[in-house]
Design a protein around this motif. Structure first.
Motif, PDB file in Angstrom:
ATOM      1  N   LEU A 167       0.825  -1.207   0.000  1.00 55.67           N
ATOM      2  CA  LEU A 167       0.000   0.000   0.000  1.00 55.67           C
ATOM      3  C   LEU A 167       0.861   1.260   0.000  1.00 55.67           C
ATOM      4  N   LEU A 168       1.967   1.232   0.714  1.00 54.00           N
ATOM      5  CA  LEU A 168       2.882   2.376   0.681  1.00 54.00           C
ATOM      6  C   LEU A 168       3.400   2.612  -0.736  1.00 54.00           C
ATOM      7  N   LYS A 169       3.772   1.542  -1.400  1.00 53.94           N
ATOM      8  CA  LYS A 169       4.282   1.669  -2.769  1.00 53.94           C
ATOM      9  C   LYS A 169       3.206   2.157  -3.726  1.00 53.94           C
ATOM     10  N   ALA A 170       1.940   1.918  -3.385  1.00 53.73           N
ATOM     11  CA  ALA A 170       0.827   2.356  -4.232  1.00 53.73           C
ATOM     12  C   ALA A 170       0.398   3.798  -3.915  1.00 53.73           C
ATOM     13  N   GLY A 171       1.085   4.431  -2.955  1.00 55.08           N
ATOM     14  CA  GLY A 171       0.826   5.835  -2.674  1.00 55.08           C
ATOM     15  C   GLY A 171      -0.051   6.125  -1.472  1.00 55.08           C
ATOM     16  N   PHE A 172      -0.435   5.113  -0.705  1.00 52.79           N
ATOM     17  CA  PHE A 172      -1.259   5.333   0.476  1.00 52.79           C
ATOM     18  C   PHE A 172      -0.395   5.781   1.661  1.00 52.79           C
TER      19      PHE A 172
END
Length: 277
Positions: free
Chosen positions: A86-91
């Protein structure tokens, strides 16, 4: 000169202890000692991050983005798989877990994947004591909710999740398909969740109040987890009683009915009324 082979000496954090009767151990807090260092270090062999990412695809990313959610509290981060994805997806992700060993491993996995996890050691039953602020979404994944054996603990944890959410927030929570395990016996496709092809995860005891799973690794080591076998409709009922207004359930990332006998259920519970999916 002779050389003796000394027997391996287990460190206190390298061996699980269930006492004389492992199937009698049914306490909500037991999981904190089940995840010993030796087990945690092998956990990613069970998950297989690369295969897991391929099998579940963008499911959680799409569920969150479709509802306009950006801030996420991962309350069962484990070794960090979903937090990292999720961090890598921008969250904007905050990662919590009740196991200090898991949190340490998650933070290291984050660094290895070029992200820094914001971690906190927290018990769900007192979550808002240690985690402050409100989130668009709370995720509780990896069959983690089944670590709670007492109904009062389950209700309290859900109340804490609910309180950590903004007025239009959502909770995403998953569980094994214990209905099939209890009614028909255990079988699994290992298609989505536990993707490690050299690791087995099978129950060695099942009754209405306990599912005791044994995990066997390529080096011959074995570790166990005692979990409460939540039935699907029971979980959905708890979510409603906790105040969630709309609940949508999936089977192995598919709409209900598309997978006849899923390994896992994923429930998306919303605080506010809205349009159906």
């Amino acid at each position: 000169m002779t050389t003796e082979t000394k027997p391996r000496v287990f460190a206190p954090d390298d061996r699980q202890d269930y006492g004389d009767d492992p199937t009698a151990v049914r306490q909500s807090g037991k999981y904190t000692t089940e995840y010993v260092r030796g087990f945690v270090e092998k956990w990613d062999e069970l998950i297989d991050w690369e295969q897991r990412a391929k099998s579940e695809g963008r499911f959680f990313i799409d569920v969150l983005k479709a509802r306009g959610k950006t801030s996420v509290l991962d309350v069962a981060t484990g070794t960090g798989f979903h937090s990292v994805q999720l961090l890598k997806a921008g969250f904007d992700v905050f990662s919590a877990d009740g196991s200090a060993e898991m949190l340490a491993k998650a933070f290291k996995n984050g660094v290895d994947n070029d992200v820094v996890l914001k971690t906190v050691h927290a018990d769900w039953r007192w979550l808002n004591r240690d985690v402050h602020g409100k989130f668009d979404a709370v995720i509780c994944l990896g069959n983690s909710f089944t670590h709670l054996f007492d109904e009062a603990d389950r209700r309290r944890a859900l109340a804490e999740f609910y309180a950590a959410l903004k007025h239009d927030g959502i909770l995403i929570i998953d569980q094994r398909n214990y209905d099939t395990i209890l009614d028909d016996g255990f079988s699994t496709k290992h298609k989505y969740y536990y993707c490690g092809d050299k690791v087995s995860a099978e129950p060695v005891h099942v009754d209405d109040g306990l599912a005791r799973f044994e995990y066997t690794f390529p080096d011959g080591s074995k570790h166990n987890l005692n979990m409460f076998p939540l039935r699907k409709d029971y979980t959905r009922g708890l979510l409603r009683e906790a105040g969630f207004q709309q609940i949508h359930s999936y089977g192995d990332f598919l709409e209900e009915g598309e997978e006849a006998n899923p390994d896992f259920f994923i429930h998306v519970a919303e605080k506010s009324y809205g349009d159906e999916d």
